[in-house]
Design a protein around this motif. Sequence first.
Motif, PDB file in Angstrom:
ATOM      1  N   GLU A 210       0.830  -1.206   0.000  1.00 56.52           N
ATOM      2  CA  GLU A 210       0.000   0.000   0.000  1.00 56.52           C
ATOM      3  C   GLU A 210       0.866   1.257   0.000  1.00 56.52           C
ATOM      4  O   GLU A 210       0.548   2.245  -0.668  1.00 56.52           O
ATOM      5  CB  GLU A 210      -0.933  -0.006   1.213  1.00 56.52           C
ATOM      6  CG  GLU A 210      -2.055  -1.031   1.117  1.00 56.52           C
ATOM      7  CD  GLU A 210      -2.830  -1.176   2.409  1.00 56.52           C
ATOM      8  OE1 GLU A 210      -4.008  -1.556   2.343  1.00 56.52           O
ATOM      9  OE2 GLU A 210      -2.254  -0.912   3.487  1.00 56.52           O
ATOM     10  N   LEU A 211       1.964   1.228   0.758  1.00 58.76           N
ATOM     11  CA  LEU A 211       2.868   2.373   0.786  1.00 58.76           C
ATOM     12  C   LEU A 211       3.479   2.626  -0.589  1.00 58.76           C
ATOM     13  O   LEU A 211       3.562   3.765  -1.049  1.00 58.76           O
ATOM     14  CB  LEU A 211       3.981   2.137   1.816  1.00 58.76           C
ATOM     15  CG  LEU A 211       3.642   2.411   3.277  1.00 58.76           C
ATOM     16  CD1 LEU A 211       4.782   1.953   4.177  1.00 58.76           C
ATOM     17  CD2 LEU A 211       3.358   3.890   3.495  1.00 58.76           C
ATOM     18  N   LEU A 212       3.913   1.548  -1.239  1.00 62.05           N
ATOM     19  CA  LEU A 212       4.497   1.693  -2.565  1.00 62.05           C
ATOM     20  C   LEU A 212       3.472   2.218  -3.565  1.00 62.05           C
ATOM     21  O   LEU A 212       3.805   3.038  -4.433  1.00 62.05           O
ATOM     22  CB  LEU A 212       5.061   0.350  -3.035  1.00 62.05           C
ATOM     23  CG  LEU A 212       6.366  -0.105  -2.368  1.00 62.05           C
ATOM     24  CD1 LEU A 212       6.745  -1.510  -2.834  1.00 62.05           C
ATOM     25  CD2 LEU A 212       7.500   0.872  -2.663  1.00 62.05           C
ATOM     26  N   ALA A 213       2.218   1.744  -3.433  1.00 61.69           N
ATOM     27  CA  ALA A 213       1.161   2.205  -4.346  1.00 61.69           C
ATOM     28  C   ALA A 213       0.894   3.692  -4.150  1.00 61.69           C
ATOM     29  O   ALA A 213       0.740   4.444  -5.124  1.00 61.69           O
ATOM     30  CB  ALA A 213      -0.119   1.408  -4.109  1.00 61.69           C
ATOM     31  N   ALA A 214       0.834   4.132  -2.868  1.00 61.33           N
ATOM     32  CA  ALA A 214       0.600   5.547  -2.576  1.00 61.33           C
ATOM     33  C   ALA A 214       1.770   6.404  -3.061  1.00 61.33           C
ATOM     34  O   ALA A 214       1.579   7.500  -3.590  1.00 61.33           O
ATOM     35  CB  ALA A 214       0.387   5.753  -1.082  1.00 61.33           C
ATOM     36  N   LEU A 215       2.983   5.882  -2.874  1.00 59.30           N
ATOM     37  CA  LEU A 215       4.167   6.608  -3.313  1.00 59.30           C
ATOM     38  C   LEU A 215       4.198   6.726  -4.832  1.00 59.30           C
ATOM     39  O   LEU A 215       4.518   7.786  -5.386  1.00 59.30           O
ATOM     40  CB  LEU A 215       5.423   5.891  -2.819  1.00 59.30           C
ATOM     41  CG  LEU A 215       6.773   6.580  -3.085  1.00 59.30           C
ATOM     42  CD1 LEU A 215       6.819   7.942  -2.405  1.00 59.30           C
ATOM     43  CD2 LEU A 215       7.921   5.705  -2.602  1.00 59.30           C
ATOM     44  N   ASN A 216       3.837   5.660  -5.504  1.00 60.48           N
ATOM     45  CA  ASN A 216       3.801   5.676  -6.970  1.00 60.48           C
ATOM     46  C   ASN A 216       2.740   6.654  -7.478  1.00 60.48           C
ATOM     47  O   ASN A 216       2.976   7.384  -8.447  1.00 60.48           O
ATOM     48  CB  ASN A 216       3.504   4.269  -7.494  1.00 60.48           C
ATOM     49  CG  ASN A 216       3.491   4.218  -9.016  1.00 60.48           C
ATOM     50  OD1 ASN A 216       4.496   4.478  -9.675  1.00 60.48           O
ATOM     51  ND2 ASN A 216       2.335   3.884  -9.581  1.00 60.48           N
ATOM     52  N   ASP A 217       1.588   6.687  -6.790  1.00 62.44           N
ATOM     53  CA  ASP A 217       0.509   7.591  -7.191  1.00 62.44           C
ATOM     54  C   ASP A 217       0.909   9.056  -7.016  1.00 62.44           C
ATOM     55  O   ASP A 217       0.449   9.929  -7.744  1.00 62.44           O
ATOM     56  CB  ASP A 217      -0.754   7.276  -6.374  1.00 62.44           C
ATOM     57  CG  ASP A 217      -1.992   7.958  -6.933  1.00 62.44           C
ATOM     58  OD1 ASP A 217      -2.118   8.052  -8.173  1.00 62.44           O
ATOM     59  OD2 ASP A 217      -2.831   8.419  -6.132  1.00 62.44           O
ATOM     60  N   ALA A 218       1.765   9.312  -6.003  1.00 59.16           N
ATOM     61  CA  ALA A 218       2.147  10.692  -5.677  1.00 59.16           C
ATOM     62  C   ALA A 218       3.489  11.098  -6.268  1.00 59.16           C
ATOM     63  O   ALA A 218       3.986  12.192  -5.972  1.00 59.16           O
ATOM     64  CB  ALA A 218       2.180  10.873  -4.155  1.00 59.16           C
ATOM     65  N   LYS A 219       4.067  10.235  -7.110  1.00 59.25           N
ATOM     66  CA  LYS A 219       5.432  10.524  -7.584  1.00 59.25           C
ATOM     67  C   LYS A 219       5.530  11.828  -8.356  1.00 59.25           C
ATOM     68  O   LYS A 219       6.514  12.560  -8.254  1.00 59.25           O
ATOM     69  CB  LYS A 219       5.957   9.363  -8.421  1.00 59.25           C
ATOM     70  CG  LYS A 219       5.202   9.059  -9.699  1.00 59.25           C
ATOM     71  CD  LYS A 219       5.848   7.888 -10.441  1.00 59.25           C
ATOM     72  CE  LYS A 219       5.132   7.573 -11.755  1.00 59.25           C
ATOM     73  NZ  LYS A 219       3.772   7.051 -11.516  1.00 59.25           N
ATOM     74  N   TRP A 220       4.492  12.158  -9.138  1.00 58.56           N
ATOM     75  CA  TRP A 220       4.542  13.410  -9.898  1.00 58.56           C
ATOM     76  C   TRP A 220       4.375  14.618  -8.979  1.00 58.56           C
ATOM     77  O   TRP A 220       4.959  15.680  -9.228  1.00 58.56           O
ATOM     78  CB  TRP A 220       3.461  13.407 -10.973  1.00 58.56           C
ATOM     79  CG  TRP A 220       3.760  12.451 -12.080  1.00 58.56           C
ATOM     80  CD1 TRP A 220       3.250  11.197 -12.251  1.00 58.56           C
ATOM     81  CD2 TRP A 220       4.687  12.654 -13.150  1.00 58.56           C
ATOM     82  NE1 TRP A 220       3.785  10.605 -13.364  1.00 58.56           N
ATOM     83  CE2 TRP A 220       4.664  11.485 -13.952  1.00 58.56           C
ATOM     84  CE3 TRP A 220       5.514  13.712 -13.526  1.00 58.56           C
ATOM     85  CZ2 TRP A 220       5.454  11.342 -15.086  1.00 58.56           C
ATOM     86  CZ3 TRP A 220       6.292  13.578 -14.667  1.00 58.56           C
ATOM     87  CH2 TRP A 220       6.265  12.409 -15.435  1.00 58.56           C
ATOM     88  N   ALA A 221       3.583  14.461  -7.910  1.00 58.60           N
ATOM     89  CA  ALA A 221       3.432  15.551  -6.931  1.00 58.60           C
ATOM     90  C   ALA A 221       4.748  15.789  -6.203  1.00 58.60           C
ATOM     91  O   ALA A 221       5.167  16.938  -5.977  1.00 58.60           O
ATOM     92  CB  ALA A 221       2.331  15.215  -5.933  1.00 58.60           C
ATOM     93  N   LEU A 222       5.431  14.705  -5.811  1.00 57.54           N
ATOM     94  CA  LEU A 222       6.723  14.832  -5.133  1.00 57.54           C
ATOM     95  C   LEU A 222       7.796  15.344  -6.094  1.00 57.54           C
ATOM     96  O   LEU A 222       8.775  15.962  -5.669  1.00 57.54           O
ATOM     97  CB  LEU A 222       7.144  13.474  -4.564  1.00 57.54           C
ATOM     98  CG  LEU A 222       6.253  12.897  -3.462  1.00 57.54           C
ATOM     99  CD1 LEU A 222       6.690  11.490  -3.109  1.00 57.54           C
ATOM    100  CD2 LEU A 222       6.284  13.787  -2.225  1.00 57.54           C
ATOM    101  N   GLY A 223       7.587  15.094  -7.387  1.00 57.71           N
ATOM    102  CA  GLY A 223       8.570  15.549  -8.367  1.00 57.71           C
ATOM    103  C   GLY A 223       8.581  17.045  -8.566  1.00 57.71           C
ATOM    104  O   GLY A 223       9.596  17.615  -8.985  1.00 57.71           O
ATOM    105  N   ALA A 224       7.455  17.715  -8.243  1.00 57.69           N
ATOM    106  CA  ALA A 224       7.378  19.166  -8.461  1.00 57.69           C
ATOM    107  C   ALA A 224       8.439  19.934  -7.678  1.00 57.69           C
ATOM    108  O   ALA A 224       9.239  20.679  -8.272  1.00 57.69           O
ATOM    109  CB  ALA A 224       5.978  19.669  -8.128  1.00 57.69           C
ATOM    110  N   PRO A 225       8.501  19.779  -6.332  1.00 61.43           N
ATOM    111  CA  PRO A 225       9.562  20.499  -5.608  1.00 61.43           C
ATOM    112  C   PRO A 225      10.951  20.010  -5.981  1.00 61.43           C
ATOM    113  O   PRO A 225      11.910  20.779  -5.945  1.00 61.43           O
ATOM    114  CB  PRO A 225       9.243  20.213  -4.132  1.00 61.43           C
ATOM    115  CG  PRO A 225       8.363  19.004  -4.135  1.00 61.43           C
ATOM    116  CD  PRO A 225       7.585  19.075  -5.413  1.00 61.43           C
ATOM    117  N   ALA A 226      11.068  18.727  -6.340  1.00 57.62           N
ATOM    118  CA  ALA A 226      12.382  18.208  -6.726  1.00 57.62           C
ATOM    119  C   ALA A 226      12.890  18.902  -7.989  1.00 57.62           C
ATOM    120  O   ALA A 226      14.062  19.292  -8.075  1.00 57.62           O
ATOM    121  CB  ALA A 226      12.292  16.699  -6.937  1.00 57.62           C
ATOM    122  N   VAL A 227      12.004  19.067  -8.967  1.00 63.52           N
ATOM    123  CA  VAL A 227      12.386  19.731 -10.215  1.00 63.52           C
ATOM    124  C   VAL A 227      12.691  21.207  -9.975  1.00 63.52           C
ATOM    125  O   VAL A 227      13.724  21.732 -10.422  1.00 63.52           O
ATOM    126  CB  VAL A 227      11.266  19.582 -11.271  1.00 63.52           C
ATOM    127  CG1 VAL A 227      11.533  20.493 -12.470  1.00 63.52           C
ATOM    128  CG2 VAL A 227      11.151  18.133 -11.724  1.00 63.52           C
TER     129      VAL A 227
END
Length: 427
Positions: A210-227
């Motif tokens: 479930e954690l991996l699924a949530a992380l995968n779903d949010a990867k683009w959201a987490l990518g925003a500050p990273a970029v």
Amino acid sequence: MTETGIALGLTFLALLVGGVPIVATLALATLVGLWYADIDFIVLAQRTIAGTQVFSLLAIPGFVLAGDLMMHGGLSARLVRLCQALVRHVTGGLGMVTVLSASFFAAISGSAPATTAAIGKIMIPEMEARGYRRNFSTALATASGPIGQMIPPSIPMVIWGVVSEESISQLFLAGIVPGILIAGGLMVWCWISARAMGLSRETRRSTGKELLAALNDAKWALGAPAVILGGIYGGIFTPTEAAAVGVFYGLVVGLFVHRELKVASLYAIILESMKTTAIVCFIIATASAFGWLIALEQLPIALADAILSVSDNPIVILLMLNVALLVIGAVMDNIAAMIILGGVLTAIGSQLGLDPIHLGALVVINFAIGMATPPFGYSLFVGSAISKLSIEQISRALWPMLLIQIAVLMAVTYIPEVTLALPSLLR
């Protein structure tokens, strides 16, 4: 103090106390000051225009639009789901989700009211349904919103960088540790409050899947500050250019990845962002004219000397400065306050030997806390509008959270390394 300075100050205070909008207050007070100084009124128009002709200010409309696009594109909802998967099994976990979500979203929006609105709309009804008191849930969303002014990209940090002519990139870094400390303190308060309310753990611990699924779903959201932040600190683009990159990122992810952002809705989103930007820039413009006249009358130097004459103990002076900034931040627009008081604050900081980046973080954090402080905090108004509760009802649950933020502020004030550890890496 000169006759012009007295007239300027009294007019400003009278209009502000009388409830006149801050833009009109600044413009009218400036006109009165120009009249007393026998300066042509055309100077108001000249200084107003000049106040917005700064390249770094272009970051503001960019970050505002980027935040709106990402919010409507489904990124905030995915951040909330990720945070739920991380801490939902802990006592007070749903409250912690609110704080964590606000912290993540802060790195996208950079705005306290926007963070309170985006997270509050999702989490206040959810927390109330799980047994949390509505005023506590609203107070938590209100107190978490100002984290957006500390964790980069922060619009107030951009403003202060322009006013003080300091590195915006270093100011961004200076807010990260204080933002994390405040988030951690609020999460501890969620745990204490949940136990006091007799709330049990919301649900079972998330499985690894479930954690991996949530992380995968949010990867683009987490990518925003990273970029955005990776590009700034990697030397790829400036903070102003990063704002444009954020807009492009929000459009691409919202339209083509999540497909929750519709072309038909872009006009309304852009229009709302333009309204927010216009308000901010109008305040900057009129505050610049007001600040120019204050500087002409040498009021910053006089005020700085007056404050420094009270005591020669830096600890006492810094405490007085914090109290003054907290009060100002609670009753006055932060952007206008930074521009008007920029000369005074930099003069005091110079006299005390404060690092300019430390001073900038101190100012922004004070004003960020003011965004959630009764009676006029902007985030407080947003929380009230979302929850339909009065300011008084929210304030009763808000005070312990404000004390946590003030405790972090004291650490920032007297332990410079809290803000300077990360910026020192760029020096």
